[in-house]
Motif scaffolding. Structure first.
Motif, PDB file in Angstrom:
ATOM      1  N   PHE A 190      39.908  42.635  75.652  1.00  0.00           N
ATOM      2  CA  PHE A 190      40.081  41.351  75.360  1.00  0.00           C
ATOM      3  C   PHE A 190      38.897  40.880  74.811  1.00  0.00           C
ATOM      4  N   HIS A 191      38.657  39.745  74.191  1.00  0.00           N
ATOM      5  CA  HIS A 191      37.415  39.246  73.811  1.00  0.00           C
ATOM      6  C   HIS A 191      37.212  38.010  74.437  1.00  0.00           C
ATOM      7  N   ILE A 192      36.027  37.746  74.860  1.00  0.00           N
ATOM      8  CA  ILE A 192      35.397  36.541  75.513  1.00  0.00           C
ATOM      9  C   ILE A 192      34.479  35.641  74.673  1.00  0.00           C
ATOM     10  N   GLN A 193      35.009  34.835  74.152  1.00  0.00           N
ATOM     11  CA  GLN A 193      34.003  33.907  73.378  1.00  0.00           C
ATOM     12  C   GLN A 193      33.450  32.754  73.913  1.00  0.00           C
ATOM     13  N   LEU A 194      31.995  32.635  73.918  1.00  0.00           N
ATOM     14  CA  LEU A 194      31.473  31.614  74.637  1.00  0.00           C
ATOM     15  C   LEU A 194      30.654  30.612  73.676  1.00  0.00           C
ATOM     16  N   ASP A 195      30.811  29.404  73.723  1.00  0.00           N
ATOM     17  CA  ASP A 195      30.336  28.364  72.685  1.00  0.00           C
ATOM     18  C   ASP A 195      29.178  28.014  73.637  1.00  0.00           C
ATOM     19  N   GLU A 196      28.018  28.387  73.247  1.00  0.00           N
ATOM     20  CA  GLU A 196      26.604  27.926  73.980  1.00  0.00           C
ATOM     21  C   GLU A 196      26.456  26.376  73.805  1.00  0.00           C
ATOM     22  N   SER A 197      26.822  25.953  72.834  1.00  0.00           N
ATOM     23  CA  SER A 197      26.410  24.315  72.467  1.00  0.00           C
ATOM     24  C   SER A 197      27.150  23.498  73.621  1.00  0.00           C
ATOM     25  N   SER A 198      28.090  23.950  74.049  1.00  0.00           N
ATOM     26  CA  SER A 198      29.014  23.184  74.979  1.00  0.00           C
ATOM     27  C   SER A 198      28.855  23.455  76.377  1.00  0.00           C
ATOM     28  N   CYS A 199      28.470  25.013  76.582  1.00  0.00           N
ATOM     29  CA  CYS A 199      28.349  25.489  78.155  1.00  0.00           C
ATOM     30  C   CYS A 199      27.296  24.618  78.864  1.00  0.00           C
ATOM     31  N   MET A 232      42.794  34.872  82.207  1.00  0.00           N
ATOM     32  CA  MET A 232      42.585  33.697  81.533  1.00  0.00           C
ATOM     33  C   MET A 232      42.034  32.625  82.647  1.00  0.00           C
ATOM     34  N   SER A 233      41.547  32.880  83.971  1.00  0.00           N
ATOM     35  CA  SER A 233      41.143  32.144  84.631  1.00  0.00           C
ATOM     36  C   SER A 233      39.981  31.437  84.305  1.00  0.00           C
ATOM     37  N   CYS A 234      38.965  32.068  83.862  1.00  0.00           N
ATOM     38  CA  CYS A 234      37.555  31.592  83.367  1.00  0.00           C
ATOM     39  C   CYS A 234      38.058  30.394  82.295  1.00  0.00           C
ATOM     40  N   GLN A 235      38.707  30.724  81.554  1.00  0.00           N
ATOM     41  CA  GLN A 235      39.124  29.733  80.703  1.00  0.00           C
ATOM     42  C   GLN A 235      39.696  28.477  81.037  1.00  0.00           C
ATOM     43  N   VAL A 236      40.483  28.562  82.198  1.00  0.00           N
ATOM     44  CA  VAL A 236      41.060  27.503  82.746  1.00  0.00           C
ATOM     45  C   VAL A 236      40.026  26.724  83.568  1.00  0.00           C
ATOM     46  N   VAL A 237      39.152  27.318  84.234  1.00  0.00           N
ATOM     47  CA  VAL A 237      38.172  26.446  85.125  1.00  0.00           C
ATOM     48  C   VAL A 237      37.050  25.670  84.324  1.00  0.00           C
ATOM     49  N   CYS A 238      37.186  26.210  83.021  1.00  0.00           N
ATOM     50  CA  CYS A 238      35.759  25.765  82.167  1.00  0.00           C
ATOM     51  C   CYS A 238      36.201  24.479  81.762  1.00  0.00           C
ATOM     52  N   PHE A 239      35.601  23.295  82.599  1.00  0.00           N
ATOM     53  CA  PHE A 239      36.059  22.062  81.991  1.00  0.00           C
ATOM     54  C   PHE A 239      35.603  21.571  80.603  1.00  0.00           C
ATOM     55  N   PRO A 240      34.303  22.174  80.284  1.00  0.00           N
ATOM     56  CA  PRO A 240      33.798  21.777  78.790  1.00  0.00           C
ATOM     57  C   PRO A 240      34.639  22.863  77.738  1.00  0.00           C
ATOM     58  N   LYS A 241      35.484  23.524  78.176  1.00  0.00           N
ATOM     59  CA  LYS A 241      36.360  24.299  77.324  1.00  0.00           C
ATOM     60  C   LYS A 241      35.218  25.337  76.445  1.00  0.00           C
ATOM     61  N   SER A 242      34.450  25.965  77.005  1.00  0.00           N
ATOM     62  CA  SER A 242      33.399  26.638  76.402  1.00  0.00           C
ATOM     63  C   SER A 242      33.801  28.057  76.235  1.00  0.00           C
ATOM     64  N   ILE A 243      34.856  28.486  76.946  1.00  0.00           N
ATOM     65  CA  ILE A 243      35.190  29.902  76.718  1.00  0.00           C
ATOM     66  C   ILE A 243      36.675  29.962  76.295  1.00  0.00           C
ATOM     67  N   GLN A 244      36.673  30.880  75.490  1.00  0.00           N
ATOM     68  CA  GLN A 244      38.131  31.104  74.890  1.00  0.00           C
ATOM     69  C   GLN A 244      38.261  32.821  74.968  1.00  0.00           C
ATOM     70  N   VAL A 245      39.521  33.144  75.576  1.00  0.00           N
ATOM     71  CA  VAL A 245      39.653  34.606  75.813  1.00  0.00           C
ATOM     72  C   VAL A 245      41.125  34.836  74.750  1.00  0.00           C
ATOM     73  N   GLU A 246      40.998  36.059  74.209  1.00  0.00           N
ATOM     74  CA  GLU A 246      41.926  36.524  73.233  1.00  0.00           C
ATOM     75  C   GLU A 246      41.881  37.998  73.257  1.00  0.00           C
ATOM     76  N   GLU A 247      43.207  38.480  72.896  1.00  0.00           N
ATOM     77  CA  GLU A 247      43.418  39.983  72.846  1.00  0.00           C
ATOM     78  C   GLU A 247      42.746  40.486  71.800  1.00  0.00           C
ATOM     79  N   ALA A 248      42.046  41.683  71.953  1.00  0.00           N
ATOM     80  CA  ALA A 248      41.141  42.206  71.058  1.00  0.00           C
ATOM     81  C   ALA A 248      40.598  43.560  71.380  1.00  0.00           C
ATOM     82  N   VAL A 249      41.269  44.720  70.858  1.00  0.00           N
ATOM     83  CA  VAL A 249      40.945  45.935  71.135  1.00  0.00           C
ATOM     84  C   VAL A 249      39.536  46.321  70.592  1.00  0.00           C
ATOM     85  N   ALA A 250      38.650  46.961  71.555  1.00  0.00           N
ATOM     86  CA  ALA A 250      37.492  47.507  70.882  1.00  0.00           C
ATOM     87  C   ALA A 250      37.088  48.846  71.621  1.00  0.00           C
TER      88      ALA A 250
END
Length: 294
Positions: A190-199, A232-250
């Protein structure tokens, strides 16, 4: 007078209280239901259930649940010989997640399928090989088995032949995404993407993560995707919606490290965490100033 025999039925499959659907009100985890071929898993408000009348215990949900919350279902027992699985009859289709564990636990590198069943298994084999190629693992080879010709007039010879054949092995694999993590310790799914501008660095995501894939300490905000099971719990509790989790193999995934600083708000005088070293307003006061309240 007839005697009645009491038969103890096996326990019904259930989803226990470890399920994130039962712990987080707005959870969006649907991993088990997406892999269920008969739609036996349904969700309600803070609840998740398995319909025992629909479920035929294929075991696919066991390999997709991020928190191992499913009970009273055993993984399907499959047959194998040397380094390949043997599919000789119409049995429950395996998920890609299950086959990835077979690949490591039993060192399986191929699959032998009886000719009438090939079309059913081809999409799964193709999806598996795409992931194995990304992980730089040997891809599985397909062996198509032809149905044996039986001479009904020579039954004794036929049975002698069956006795001389090498017997097939039977086995089950470990279930759960944590088992897969142990077999692929350097890889991520999984890939966890962070938006620093809103976090706002509140730390809610780190507190809710059971796998410690997110940590916030010593002025480092760390995302270790190797530990993530995609709940996806981190994505759910992030009220500024700064985290997105998506499937990605690395392959050989490395932790992502973000640095932050200690700040002191000049308005409310409270300490806060900031992305920039010279921040003077905490996120709340900064929002109030933006709205013209300060």
């Amino acid at each position: 007078m007839r005697r009645f025999i009491t038969v103890d039925l096996p326990p019904k499959p259930i989803i226990n209280d470890k399920c994130v659907r039962k712990r987080l009100k707005n959870s969006v985890c649907e991993s088990c239901s997406q892999t269920c071929p008969v739609g036996a898993i349904t969700f309600g408000s803070m609840d998740a259930n398995i319909n025992n009348e629909l479920c035929y215990q294929c075991g696919n949900c066991l390999f997709s649940c991020p928190v191992d919350a499913i009970e009273n279902i055993a993984p399907h027992e499959r047959t194998y010989q040397n380094d390949h699985l043997v599919i000789s009859h119409d049995e429950p289709l395996a998920s890609v997640e299950e086959l990835l564990v077979w690949h490591k636990q039993y060192h399986i590198n191929g699959i032998e399928i009886a000719e009438p069943l090939v079309d059913k298994w081809l999409p799964i084999l193709a999806a598996l090989n795409i992931k194995l190629k990304t992980l730089q693992e040997p891809i599985w080879q397909l062996i198509i088995a032809q149905p044996p010709e039986i001479d009904s007039g020579r039954r004794r010879m036929f049975f002698r032949q069956k006795l001389d054949e090498q017997p097939l092995n039977k086995g089950q694999v470990r279930t759960g995404l944590n088992a897969r993590k142990q077999y692929y310790p350097q890889d991520s799914w999984f890939h966890i993407q962070l938006d620093e501008s809103s976090c706002i660095l509140c730390g809610a995501c780190a507190k809710v993560c059971d796998e410690q894939a997110i940590t916030l300490e010593n002025h480092q905000f760390i995302f270790d995707e190797k530990r993530c099971t995609g709940c996806m719990s981190c994505q759910v509790v992030c009220f500024p919606k700064s985290i997105q989790v998506e499937e990605a193999v690395a392959k050989n995934s490395e932790p992502m490290v973000y640095h932050y600083y200690d700040g002191q708000c000049e308005k409310c005088r409270l300490p806060f965490l900031a992305w920039q070293q010279n921040e003077t307003l905490c996120p709340i006061c900064a929002q109030h100033k933006k709205q013209g309240w300060l």
